[in-house]
Design a protein around this motif. Sequence first.
Motif, mmCIF file in Angstrom:
data_model
loop_
_atom_site.group_PDB
_atom_site.id
_atom_site.type_symbol
_atom_site.label_atom_id
_atom_site.label_comp_id
_atom_site.label_asym_id
_atom_site.label_seq_id
_atom_site.Cartn_x
_atom_site.Cartn_y
_atom_site.Cartn_z
ATOM 1 N N GLN A 79 -96.867 -18.626 -56.279
ATOM 2 C CA GLN A 79 -95.636 -18.179 -55.641
ATOM 3 C C GLN A 79 -94.799 -19.371 -55.181
ATOM 4 O O GLN A 79 -93.568 -19.308 -55.184
ATOM 5 C CB GLN A 79 -95.941 -17.262 -54.454
ATOM 6 N N ARG A 124 -92.774 -20.227 -58.135
ATOM 7 C CA ARG A 124 -91.697 -19.265 -58.355
ATOM 8 C C ARG A 124 -90.568 -19.479 -57.348
ATOM 9 O O ARG A 124 -89.382 -19.369 -57.687
ATOM 10 C CB ARG A 124 -92.219 -17.829 -58.225
ATOM 11 N N GLU A 154 -88.429 -22.332 -58.350
ATOM 12 C CA GLU A 154 -87.556 -21.964 -59.465
ATOM 13 C C GLU A 154 -86.335 -21.187 -58.973
ATOM 14 O O GLU A 154 -85.212 -21.415 -59.428
ATOM 15 C CB GLU A 154 -88.337 -21.128 -60.475
#
Length: 293
Positions: free
Chosen positions: A167, A170, A173
């Motif tokens: 996570q 992510r 990103e």
Amino acid sequence: MPPTKHRIPFNDRKIKSLRPPAVGQVEWWDETFPGFGLRISCGGRKSFVYRYRNEQGKKKRVTIGPYPAWSEGKAREEARRIASSVVDGNDPAADKKAARGAGTFKELSDLYMEKHAKPNKRSWKKDRMAIDRDLVPVFGSMKANGITQEDVEALLEDIRDRGAPIQSNRTLEIFRGMYNWALSLAKVRREYQLNTNPSLGVKKLSAEHQRERVLSMGEIKKIWEAAEADTSHTAKSFLLHFMTAQRGGEIHTMRWKDVDLAEGWWTIPGERSKNTLPHRVPLTADAVSLLED
């Protein structure tokens, strides 16, 4: 020009010796660097400043920082940087005022969701969850242009250390994508006074590997038998997985208007496929029978 009596050679010893006025404030100016000054309040606070004229000829002043937190040498260096900026046609005082009024990270994240993520990303709900769970609680009230690379790295480490290493990747990103989008639009860039993406140079903290695990024939047989015995739509969707080899999201959002049972074709439209391209899937007799049921 500043009064001659208030022009002195700036050095640490001289600055320390300067006394505050009885009331108000007084300004002293460096005799070798025009515009570089020191403001002293009646309370004893000393702050370095730089004074200049903008392109319209209006006198402007920028506060550099308090003494002694800002040494004379460090403040002089910053004053030179400001002076160079003025020569280039900039107005540092106006820029600083605009930066104070720049939008917060929360405002930028909301704009990003409405103007970019929702219209263009199928995963926008996941973006929203990550932003609300991890980014806004830490950065929400901060100016979007005030977040540093160190801030981003510290947040990612916190996410990783709570047991969510993937996570953290992510979240990086999403953060990077948000700032890249904002910097690509002149209007947004100006409104939020953005000059760079604070996540540039930040690396993912956790290695990721493609999934190599596949079901054995024995496992497929067990799932197939269980799904055939179960009358729920969820169970039948597992059978369609095997019959069509399509992703779960595409199976679960299948529409009757995209299916031609007579010809045995299922056309997945671009807006529902992962690669955004239309995709035609052949339907076996068993798949047609299952859909008819």
